[in-house]
Design a protein around this motif. Structure first.
Motif, mmCIF file in Angstrom:
data_model
loop_
_atom_site.group_PDB
_atom_site.id
_atom_site.type_symbol
_atom_site.label_atom_id
_atom_site.label_comp_id
_atom_site.label_asym_id
_atom_site.label_seq_id
_atom_site.Cartn_x
_atom_site.Cartn_y
_atom_site.Cartn_z
ATOM 1 N N VAL A 284 6.339 9.158 -0.403
ATOM 2 C CA VAL A 284 5.533 10.060 -0.465
ATOM 3 C C VAL A 284 4.204 8.286 -0.675
ATOM 4 O O VAL A 284 3.172 8.289 0.793
ATOM 5 N N SER A 285 3.874 7.509 -1.200
ATOM 6 C CA SER A 285 2.980 6.504 -0.744
ATOM 7 C C SER A 285 3.270 5.666 0.339
ATOM 8 O O SER A 285 2.004 5.558 0.351
ATOM 9 N N LEU A 286 4.133 5.600 0.764
ATOM 10 C CA LEU A 286 4.733 5.454 2.216
ATOM 11 C C LEU A 286 3.770 5.393 3.073
ATOM 12 O O LEU A 286 3.313 4.791 3.991
ATOM 13 N N HIS A 287 4.715 6.785 2.922
ATOM 14 C CA HIS A 287 3.246 7.225 3.825
ATOM 15 C C HIS A 287 2.302 7.990 4.223
ATOM 16 O O HIS A 287 1.229 7.156 5.074
ATOM 17 N N ILE A 288 1.724 7.472 2.907
ATOM 18 C CA ILE A 288 0.100 7.574 2.621
ATOM 19 C C ILE A 288 -0.605 6.534 3.495
ATOM 20 O O ILE A 288 -1.788 6.084 4.019
ATOM 21 N N ALA A 289 0.145 5.296 2.848
ATOM 22 C CA ALA A 289 -0.398 3.626 2.976
ATOM 23 C C ALA A 289 0.147 3.783 4.972
ATOM 24 O O ALA A 289 -0.931 3.393 5.121
ATOM 25 N N LEU B 289 -0.365 5.867 6.960
ATOM 26 C CA LEU B 289 -1.936 6.585 7.574
ATOM 27 C C LEU B 289 -3.437 5.704 7.237
ATOM 28 O O LEU B 289 -3.589 5.713 8.542
ATOM 29 N N ARG B 290 -3.263 5.247 6.595
ATOM 30 C CA ARG B 290 -4.539 4.296 5.784
ATOM 31 C C ARG B 290 -4.640 3.451 7.550
ATOM 32 O O ARG B 290 -5.855 3.038 7.156
ATOM 33 N N LYS B 291 -3.488 3.225 6.974
ATOM 34 C CA LYS B 291 -3.392 2.034 7.931
ATOM 35 C C LYS B 291 -3.418 2.516 9.420
ATOM 36 O O LYS B 291 -4.654 1.947 10.378
ATOM 37 N N GLU B 292 -2.678 3.494 10.188
ATOM 38 C CA GLU B 292 -3.344 3.859 11.045
ATOM 39 C C GLU B 292 -4.840 4.090 11.439
ATOM 40 O O GLU B 292 -5.747 3.894 12.535
#
Length: 340
Positions: free
Chosen positions: A54-59, A61-64
């Protein structure tokens, strides 16, 4: 996996130079779960993945987006304006994707699917008669009924996870949702024929001292049963929750305590003296069930039709005549039944 590309309109596109960035449903589902539950840990548990996933997916999204989206505070998660906008759009996109998949699948089979969310009391006693009558009007319609907490009706409709919700009216209704009354009902308290309160005009104090035999509706904040419990200030240690309202009524027949019940469902038992209605103004309560559907023109037409139909005399008669869901087939969390 289907990639969701926000390039239908320029205002919806996420651009870096001339490139439109694709967002995957997996990323969006992870983000929506975190927003709704307020915790990465809880989101991971619900999605049945690791917290690191989950943290990877959030990261990603934040990057994009080049946006922090949210931060942790002592009071929970604090969202940026962009984070709030993404939460709204992500729920909308996921709901549209899920609905599209279902509709295409149903169209292939020549069927339509109407998803109905209902409070536990309505689902157990009124929904079977209503849905049976409504589904017989359309030969190509399947109806899926799920038992949900009334407090979740709004978010479920806005996320397009359900098409219509029926149960207690929430204190605040979103402007995007149309809410209309379906049916007035009366709650009464009943006991077994040998119970000390049988034939007695009970005071609030006497009622508070009893063992209350309750169905799943007592676990929510909205509805007639919780309102009655609050009005009488019934202590928690006097409340017993059963898997279904029918099971609670079965215990009441055996003289184990008092049970709130829909007046129209227990009328035959009262006439046959299997149950006795407790007398007095504190032993009854009036309440109303409401239907909720999306107010915009994209709302599923069958949902709007059911919302209108459910308050007609024919529908009300069907709800009052319909047999309750059997105890063995009822689940207080989410119970799905198909009519076709």
């Amino acid at each position: 996996m289907i990639d969701v590309r926000l390039d239908a309109e320029p205002s919806h596109a996420i651009r870096r130079g001339k490139r439109v960035t694709p967002l995957t449903p997996t990323q969006l589902r992870a983000y929506v779960a975190v927003v709704r539950l307020g915790s990465v840990k809880q989101a991971a548990a619900e999605l049945q993945v690791s917290e690191s996933a989950v943290s990877l997916h959030i990261a990603q999204l934040r990057k994009e987006f080049g946006d922090k989206l949210f931060s942790r505070t002592a009071g929970g998660l604090a969202f940026t304006p962009g984070g709030l906008r993404l939460a709204s759009r992500a729920a909308e996109l996921l709901g549209l994707q899920d609905r599209t998949i279902r509709e295409v699948s149903a169209a292939t089979r020549g069927r339509r699917l109407l998803r109905v969310a209902a409070s536990s009391l309505f689902a157990e006693f009124a929904a079977p008669g209503l849905i049976d009558l409504f589904a017989r009007r359309a030969a190509d319609l399947d109806v899926e009924l799920s038992v949900r907490g009334p407090g979740s009706f709004g978010p479920l409709l806005l996320a397009r996870a359900v098409d219509i919700a029926i149960g207690p009216q929430p204190p605040v209704v979103d402007a995007a949702i149309a809410c209309r009354p379906v049916m007035n009902y009366r709650l009464v308290l009943v006991v077994g024929p040998l119970h000390p309160l049988a034939g007695v005009t009970a005071s609030p104090g006497q009622l508070r001292e009893q063992t209350w035999l309750l169905g799943p509706s007592a676990t929510t904040e909205l509805g007639g049963v919780p309102a009655m419990l609050r009005r009488l200030a019934v202590p928690d240690d006097r409340q017993q929750i059963f898997q279904s309202h029918a099971a609670a009524l079965g215990e009441a027949k055996r003289g184990k305590g008092v049970a709130p019940a829909l007046a129209f469902t227990v009328a035959p038992d009262v006439r046959q003296r299997h149950l006795v209605q407790v007398a007095g103004p504190h032993a009854t309560m009036e309440a109303v069930w409401h239907s909720q559907v999306l107010a915009n023109p994209d709302a599923m037409s069958a949902a709007g039709e059911l919302s209108r139909f459910s308050s007609t005399p024919r529908a009300i008669q069907a709800m009052m005549r319909g047999a309750g869901v059997s105890v063995g087939h009822f689940r207080p969390s989410v119970h799905v039944t198909l009519w076709s």
